[in-house]
Design an enzyme around this catalytic site. Sequence first.
Site, mmCIF file in Angstrom:
data_model
loop_
_atom_site.group_PDB
_atom_site.id
_atom_site.type_symbol
_atom_site.label_atom_id
_atom_site.label_comp_id
_atom_site.label_asym_id
_atom_site.label_seq_id
_atom_site.Cartn_x
_atom_site.Cartn_y
_atom_site.Cartn_z
ATOM 1 N N CYS A 2 -95.662 -18.267 -36.200
ATOM 2 C CA CYS A 2 -95.201 -16.963 -36.682
ATOM 3 C C CYS A 2 -95.217 -17.019 -38.204
ATOM 4 O O CYS A 2 -95.356 -18.082 -38.788
ATOM 5 C CB CYS A 2 -93.769 -16.687 -36.219
ATOM 6 S SG CYS A 2 -93.578 -16.732 -34.445
ATOM 7 N N ARG A 27 -100.910 -15.352 -38.861
ATOM 8 C CA ARG A 27 -100.159 -16.360 -38.101
ATOM 9 C C ARG A 27 -99.603 -15.791 -36.799
ATOM 10 O O ARG A 27 -99.101 -16.528 -35.952
ATOM 11 C CB ARG A 27 -99.002 -16.916 -38.941
ATOM 12 C CG ARG A 27 -99.424 -17.617 -40.227
ATOM 13 C CD ARG A 27 -98.211 -18.049 -41.039
ATOM 14 N NE ARG A 27 -97.415 -19.008 -40.299
ATOM 15 C CZ ARG A 27 -97.643 -20.319 -40.294
ATOM 16 N NH1 ARG A 27 -98.672 -20.805 -40.969
ATOM 17 N NH2 ARG A 27 -96.897 -21.150 -39.596
ATOM 18 N N ASN A 99 -89.764 -19.669 -36.784
ATOM 19 C CA ASN A 99 -91.113 -20.047 -36.340
ATOM 20 C C ASN A 99 -90.962 -21.393 -35.653
ATOM 21 O O ASN A 99 -90.488 -22.355 -36.253
ATOM 22 C CB ASN A 99 -92.052 -20.170 -37.546
ATOM 23 C CG ASN A 99 -93.409 -20.718 -37.121
ATOM 24 O OD1 ASN A 99 -93.822 -20.538 -35.977
ATOM 25 N ND2 ASN A 99 -94.091 -21.413 -38.028
ATOM 26 N N GLY A 100 -91.338 -21.458 -34.360
ATOM 27 C CA GLY A 100 -91.250 -22.740 -33.649
ATOM 28 C C GLY A 100 -90.772 -22.523 -32.221
ATOM 29 O O GLY A 100 -90.859 -21.427 -31.673
ATOM 30 N N GLU A 486 -119.420 -29.895 -25.084
ATOM 31 C CA GLU A 486 -118.587 -29.225 -26.094
ATOM 32 C C GLU A 486 -119.129 -29.495 -27.493
ATOM 33 O O GLU A 486 -119.207 -28.594 -28.332
ATOM 34 C CB GLU A 486 -117.132 -29.681 -25.962
ATOM 35 C CG GLU A 486 -116.175 -29.160 -27.023
ATOM 36 C CD GLU A 486 -116.098 -27.639 -27.096
ATOM 37 O OE1 GLU A 486 -116.639 -26.955 -26.203
ATOM 38 O OE2 GLU A 486 -115.527 -27.135 -28.071
ATOM 39 N N GLU A 493 -123.109 -23.097 -32.163
ATOM 40 C CA GLU A 493 -122.496 -21.789 -32.423
ATOM 41 C C GLU A 493 -122.110 -21.600 -33.886
ATOM 42 O O GLU A 493 -121.938 -20.466 -34.325
ATOM 43 C CB GLU A 493 -121.297 -21.540 -31.515
ATOM 44 C CG GLU A 493 -120.075 -22.365 -31.784
ATOM 45 C CD GLU A 493 -118.904 -21.926 -30.896
ATOM 46 O OE1 GLU A 493 -118.763 -20.724 -30.627
ATOM 47 O OE2 GLU A 493 -118.141 -22.796 -30.474
HETATM 48 C C1 AGP Z 1 -115.859 -21.528 -28.092
HETATM 49 O O1 AGP Z 1 -116.024 -22.185 -29.319
HETATM 50 C C2 AGP Z 1 -116.347 -20.099 -28.115
HETATM 51 N N1 AGP Z 1 -115.702 -19.365 -29.109
HETATM 52 C C3 AGP Z 1 -116.377 -19.447 -26.737
HETATM 53 O O2 AGP Z 1 -117.214 -20.239 -25.924
HETATM 54 C C4 AGP Z 1 -115.017 -19.290 -26.006
HETATM 55 O O3 AGP Z 1 -114.547 -20.559 -25.595
HETATM 56 C C5 AGP Z 1 -115.250 -18.433 -24.759
HETATM 57 O O4 AGP Z 1 -115.704 -17.170 -25.179
HETATM 58 C C6 AGP Z 1 -114.021 -18.283 -23.875
HETATM 59 O O5 AGP Z 1 -113.026 -17.583 -24.578
HETATM 60 P P1 AGP Z 1 -111.526 -17.596 -23.988
HETATM 61 O O6 AGP Z 1 -111.090 -19.016 -23.975
HETATM 62 O O7 AGP Z 1 -110.746 -16.751 -24.923
HETATM 63 O O8 AGP Z 1 -111.577 -17.034 -22.587
#
Ligand code: AGP
Length: 613
Positions: A2, A27, A99-100, A486, A493
């Site tokens: 927050c 925040r 905040n917390g 990942e 991306e």
């Molecule tokens: C992850 O780096 C991306 N921004 C994207 O893959 C994201 O994880 C995906 O759109 C799912 O979003 P959510 O977790 O808000 O459902």
Amino acid sequence: MCGIIGYVGPDLCADTLIGALSKLEYRGYDSAGIAVIDEGGALVTRRAEGKLGNLVKRLREEPVDGRTGIGHTRWATHGAPTESNAHPHRSGSIAVIHNGIIENHLELKAELREHGHEFTSETDTEVFAHLVDHYRTVRGLALPEAVRQAVIRLHGAYAVVVVDAKTPGMLVGARMASPLVLGVGEGANYLASDAAALLSHTRDMVFIEDGQVVTLTPGGVELRDVASGELLPVAPVHVTWSPAMAEKGGYKHFMLKEIHEQPRAIGDTLRGRVSLERNAVNLPEVPLTRDDLASFRQIYVVACGTSWHAGLVGRYLFEDLAGLSPHVELASELRYRKAPMDERTLFIAVSQSGETADTLAALRDAKAKGARCIAICNVLGSSIPRECEGTVYTHAGPEIGVASTKAFTTQVAALHLIALHFGRLLGRLDDGAMAAELAALLHVPSVIETLLLAGEAPYEEIARAWHDRTSMLFLGRGSLFPMALEGALKLKEISYIHAEGYAAGEMKHGPIALIDEKTPTIILNPRDGHYAKVRSNLSEVRARSGPVCVVATEGDADAGDAATFCLTVPDVPEHVLPLVMAVPMQLIAYHMADFKGTDVDQPRNLAKSVTVE
Ligand code: AGP
């Protein structure tokens, strides 16, 4: 997270509070409010649900002003994002902002109720207001001492600021694990969540430390140790950050700030849910009994993007710790399949935003078929949690960078907790195994802190060498296969370099044809159960002149031999390896993108929450 702000000085402060809140809105933006001691000496609050603009409108309709005041913009953790749950919270002449997470708020609430206190909100923060009021009125303590005694009773994370109509011209603040900055002005003093909110007023700041309480008047500041009450020196530093940098906490991008927030975010997500003394996980948000679990014929973990990768990591944890093997499905695919589901199906939706259209659609389809539905989500009160029986909230705070980092690691931590909870319910985990798992989880924040403190020069070196490559491979085995996915997603991306994550054991079935001297491979090869096999995969890549960056366990003397670059992570138990491996995956992508100069926080073609299909 927050945003909090406090002012005490010679000027009317409503505009100052609102101006500061506008710089803190990143925040949290579920609700906002201010409390001031007005010119007649009355304590007046104005609060509004939703974004700060709603509060501004409210103040235009019902103006209020004073020379001592506090303001708050909320990221809901306990209690829906409604006006009644908006801060500031009051008790008698006391108003507080926070905040917390106050872990022991329920027991404090029960104690205060016995003293006749009545509560109007669902929040943990309101309990603190009544506690200070109790010490002020029943114990007759002066405001600074009343706050100090109240803070001593708190367990959890907090940055609090308190005003008292009986003590105009004074603010009292305290912190434990949540940030609090003192701004020293000319005849005025300020408290805020971060420096960004104060730069237009002063650059002389004191970063309050854990276990400290600070009392502000227009002309003075008193800093004390909470536990002993001992007076401490006040030594302001001159902050040279630009306002934009300050909003990012001095980091160049929100993504980098959020990578560095992971120790706090994971700690907050575990907070109150792990009990070492009871050797147990505490997950009341998961409304399932042992019989419910035993009755399920199938479990689905459903998500998109990075959240799907978290689900894939979760499958290893569910299998190892609970003997359950969930289907981990892409929502965008599952929603169009005729997957059999019924009342003996458990559906777990994983989503940072809680608004992803595909995940929401898959959830609704599962509910229509009778499935029991729970969620893991980072945004209190968002659509997906509202349509589930229960939600394990990750307390990562707002994630501003489009590329998910702290939300991902807190999702994995939440899945680990659920796997442990299910394992215990099903009698699959003995006391020793449970204790080892809890200790490993609780140790992760400090392991990641250590990893981050080691610096980022190795990642900058990799970026200098490989920023111009057009394709990269990420390889991992076991629960590090999803981490390879990942790492590849993070890289593509934000740096726009094509990348592919692959199960290392699959290289010989095709992808090894891609290897040449221009195609780097990142290989996750820590000292885990797959060490030797992955090391063979590394040799196969090197034998074809493929450049390799190996991510190994600290102290693995052989790791760097065959690799162009060698990154290391601390030696941790296998089940928390994905959490630790997330950091190098994130930092490789970050520094490659930063070197290329792409828009790291808002990469092209992407949005933070994909609410369209
Ligand atoms: C992850 O780096 C991306 N921004 C994207 O893959 C994201 O994880 C995906 O759109 C799912 O979003 P959510 O977790 O808000 O459902």
